[in-house]
Design a protein around this motif. Sequence first.
Motif, mmCIF file in Angstrom:
data_model
loop_
_atom_site.group_PDB
_atom_site.id
_atom_site.type_symbol
_atom_site.label_atom_id
_atom_site.label_comp_id
_atom_site.label_asym_id
_atom_site.label_seq_id
_atom_site.Cartn_x
_atom_site.Cartn_y
_atom_site.Cartn_z
ATOM 1 N N LYS A 33 0.851 -1.197 0.000
ATOM 2 C CA LYS A 33 0.000 0.000 0.000
ATOM 3 C C LYS A 33 0.880 1.238 0.000
ATOM 4 C CE LYS A 33 -3.744 2.521 0.658
ATOM 5 N NZ LYS A 33 -4.794 2.680 -0.366
ATOM 6 N N VAL A 34 0.649 2.129 -0.969
ATOM 7 C CA VAL A 34 1.410 3.381 -1.055
ATOM 8 C C VAL A 34 0.816 4.357 -0.050
ATOM 9 C CG1 VAL A 34 2.166 5.259 -2.539
ATOM 10 C CG2 VAL A 34 1.947 2.945 -3.477
ATOM 11 N N LEU A 35 1.597 4.780 0.945
ATOM 12 C CA LEU A 35 1.102 5.658 2.007
ATOM 13 C C LEU A 35 1.042 7.115 1.574
ATOM 14 C CD1 LEU A 35 3.004 4.015 5.003
ATOM 15 C CD2 LEU A 35 0.667 3.579 4.210
ATOM 16 N N ALA A 68 4.790 12.169 -7.740
ATOM 17 C CA ALA A 68 4.882 13.175 -8.800
ATOM 18 C C ALA A 68 6.333 13.528 -9.094
ATOM 19 C CB ALA A 68 4.090 14.414 -8.409
ATOM 20 N N ASN A 69 7.175 13.530 -8.059
ATOM 21 C CA ASN A 69 8.590 13.854 -8.239
ATOM 22 C C ASN A 69 9.374 12.548 -8.389
ATOM 23 O OD1 ASN A 69 11.014 15.112 -8.366
ATOM 24 N ND2 ASN A 69 10.968 15.983 -6.297
ATOM 25 N N VAL A 70 9.570 12.142 -9.640
ATOM 26 C CA VAL A 70 10.190 10.842 -9.909
ATOM 27 C C VAL A 70 11.668 10.853 -9.568
ATOM 28 C CG1 VAL A 70 10.627 9.123 -11.699
ATOM 29 C CG2 VAL A 70 8.507 10.439 -11.732
ATOM 30 N N GLU A 71 12.339 11.989 -9.763
ATOM 31 C CA GLU A 71 13.786 12.039 -9.557
ATOM 32 C C GLU A 71 14.143 11.858 -8.081
ATOM 33 O OE1 GLU A 71 15.097 15.671 -11.213
ATOM 34 O OE2 GLU A 71 14.667 15.083 -13.296
ATOM 35 N N ASP A 72 13.329 12.360 -7.188
ATOM 36 C CA ASP A 72 13.632 12.256 -5.753
ATOM 37 C C ASP A 72 12.986 11.056 -5.092
ATOM 38 O OD1 ASP A 72 15.005 14.610 -6.032
ATOM 39 O OD2 ASP A 72 13.295 15.871 -5.474
ATOM 40 N N LEU A 73 12.327 10.189 -5.909
ATOM 41 C CA LEU A 73 11.627 9.052 -5.322
ATOM 42 C C LEU A 73 12.604 8.006 -4.790
ATOM 43 C CD1 LEU A 73 8.759 8.039 -4.817
ATOM 44 C CD2 LEU A 73 8.838 6.860 -7.020
ATOM 45 N N GLY A 74 13.773 7.913 -5.374
ATOM 46 C CA GLY A 74 14.761 6.940 -4.899
ATOM 47 C C GLY A 74 15.301 7.274 -3.537
ATOM 48 N N ASN A 75 15.305 8.601 -3.152
ATOM 49 C CA ASN A 75 15.804 8.988 -1.835
ATOM 50 C C ASN A 75 14.880 8.519 -0.711
ATOM 51 O OD1 ASN A 75 17.957 10.288 -3.098
ATOM 52 N ND2 ASN A 75 16.805 12.213 -3.291
ATOM 53 N N LEU A 77 9.341 3.261 -8.164
ATOM 54 C CA LEU A 77 8.806 2.762 -6.903
ATOM 55 C C LEU A 77 9.140 1.282 -6.710
ATOM 56 C CD1 LEU A 77 7.010 3.445 -4.437
ATOM 57 C CD2 LEU A 77 5.046 2.747 -5.801
ATOM 58 N N LEU A 78 9.020 0.485 -7.758
ATOM 59 C CA LEU A 78 9.355 -0.932 -7.674
ATOM 60 C C LEU A 78 10.851 -1.151 -7.436
ATOM 61 C CD1 LEU A 78 7.162 -2.291 -10.618
ATOM 62 C CD2 LEU A 78 6.808 -2.706 -8.192
ATOM 63 N N ARG A 79 11.669 -0.265 -7.997
ATOM 64 C CA ARG A 79 13.107 -0.363 -7.761
ATOM 65 C C ARG A 79 13.438 -0.100 -6.287
ATOM 66 N NH1 ARG A 79 14.407 3.053 -11.257
ATOM 67 N NH2 ARG A 79 14.593 1.588 -13.007
ATOM 68 N N GLY A 80 12.756 0.856 -5.713
ATOM 69 C CA GLY A 80 12.977 1.133 -4.290
ATOM 70 C C GLY A 80 12.489 -0.005 -3.397
ATOM 71 N N VAL A 81 11.349 -0.583 -3.733
ATOM 72 C CA VAL A 81 10.833 -1.714 -2.950
ATOM 73 C C VAL A 81 11.795 -2.897 -3.018
ATOM 74 C CG1 VAL A 81 8.973 -3.414 -2.817
ATOM 75 C CG2 VAL A 81 8.429 -1.004 -3.156
#
Length: 535
Positions: free
Chosen positions: A15-17, A23-30, A113-117
């Motif tokens: 579940k995405v909290l 929206a900000n894809v570049e900072d999603l990895g942080n 998101l899947l890469r971070g998971v």
Amino acid sequence: MLVLFETPAGFALFKVLDEGKLANVEDLGNEFATAASARKMVKLKAFDKFDNTSDALEAVAKLLEGTPSKGLRNFLKANCKGESLAVADSKLGNIIKEKLKIDCVHNNAVMELLRGVRSQLTELITGLGDTDLAPMSLGLSHSLARYKLKFSSDKVDTMIIQAIGLLDDLDKELNTYAMRVREWYGWHFPELAKIVSDNILYAKAVKLMGDRINAVKLDFTEIFGDDNDIESNLKEAAVISMGTEVSDLDLLHIRELCDQVLSLAEYRAQLYDYLKSRMNTIAPNLTALVGELVGARLISHGGSLLNLAKQPGSTVQILGAEKALFRALKTKHATPKYGLIYHASVVGQAAPKNKGKISRSLAAKVALAIRVDALGDGQDNTMGVENRLKLETRLRQLEGKDLGRLSGSAKGKPKIEVYDKDKKKGSGGLITPAKTYNTAADSLLGQTPTADSAENSVKKDKKKKKKADAEEEPKTEEPSKKKSKKKKTEVEEAETEEPAKKEKRTKRKHEAVEETEMPAKKKEKSEKKKKKSEA
């Protein structure tokens, strides 16, 4: 929003909290830099564990094809009511949307998101550590690789490669030892080499006989069987042999060498039986086409059955003739038509002019048989037997030049009847025998006439003139009186002619005679006249 994530242990739904951060894809990895920040981003909602390896393999194979398995469909129906689903494969998302009526999302934010998971998977799923995940991934990858290649653990071609190599070495050693026995014992009994041609029987006879003097007393039926001629010839030759005498120590070493020859021959027979059984297990279709030995040599030359399956038919055809191929390309001569495949029985049965055609057809069938053996599920040789029958029929067509199928499109052979000129059949049959062709009536245009033909033509002309004169004689009898009167008047006129006219007539006669003379004489007379006129 829910995120579907596949693991070697099963399917997980997160579940995405905080969906605003997508929206900000570049900072999603942080957001997945640490386990604590990752827990603030996503949370595990449900997990569907695989029961065994076969279930895991089935589910992963379905995902590779872009379709959900039955377990995944039930899992999504139970946990995705009124939620959108983020998936890694757009094709899978379209099928889920069509069949399960669940909205699916696939974009760059979902992939990040899947890469971070994946980076924090062991922290997000409790009870799943790295020590458990690594062997699961390895086992599932091996199972998936076998499923893709249809690989069977029984199809280990390394044993075939080693067996055929050892068989060739045994043949060389056996031949060397047998020739040594013949040469060594030939000093004592040289006549035996011509009487017994087989190497194994020769070694058995030498071992049993020892000194040639013992040949008369011994019975060789166990060695030669019912062939009494060989035994009688051997005993007769032993009595009158021209060989030298040898000592007992020499005979002892010769018999030891015979034992080595017989033991190698026995082991070679056992090895051949083993190779035959392995070839029928691993490559039954290839064995049915070319035999055990040729098939094993092809596999050994290719490196493995799988490597050989990757080769086209043109490469299989000249496999083993690489030196001849490159020499022909270098010298711009004709390339070889066959390599190892030349020793197949189908090629051996063909005439020399048809060996190239049969080897090309056989190579195409062998390439198909190897692929079926390497990647197919079946263990039977039906495909190889069918192709061998086709090749044999093709060979019979080439040898006998039978009329029939040329390219495989015709279903039957045309029925051709022998023509009979006197045959009467139906209304259009011949009532009377047909006339034969007259060869004497052929035209002779374009041929130069010979001297005989010229003489014959002259004779024919004379006969025609005589016939014409004979026909004109009755017509000329009636006016004979008038002609006699005319002749009288002509004679009187001729007597009263002037001398000048007579001279003209004589000149004309001389000119007519000159025209009938040879050209050489004319030239000579003309030259004489010119000289007189010049003088």
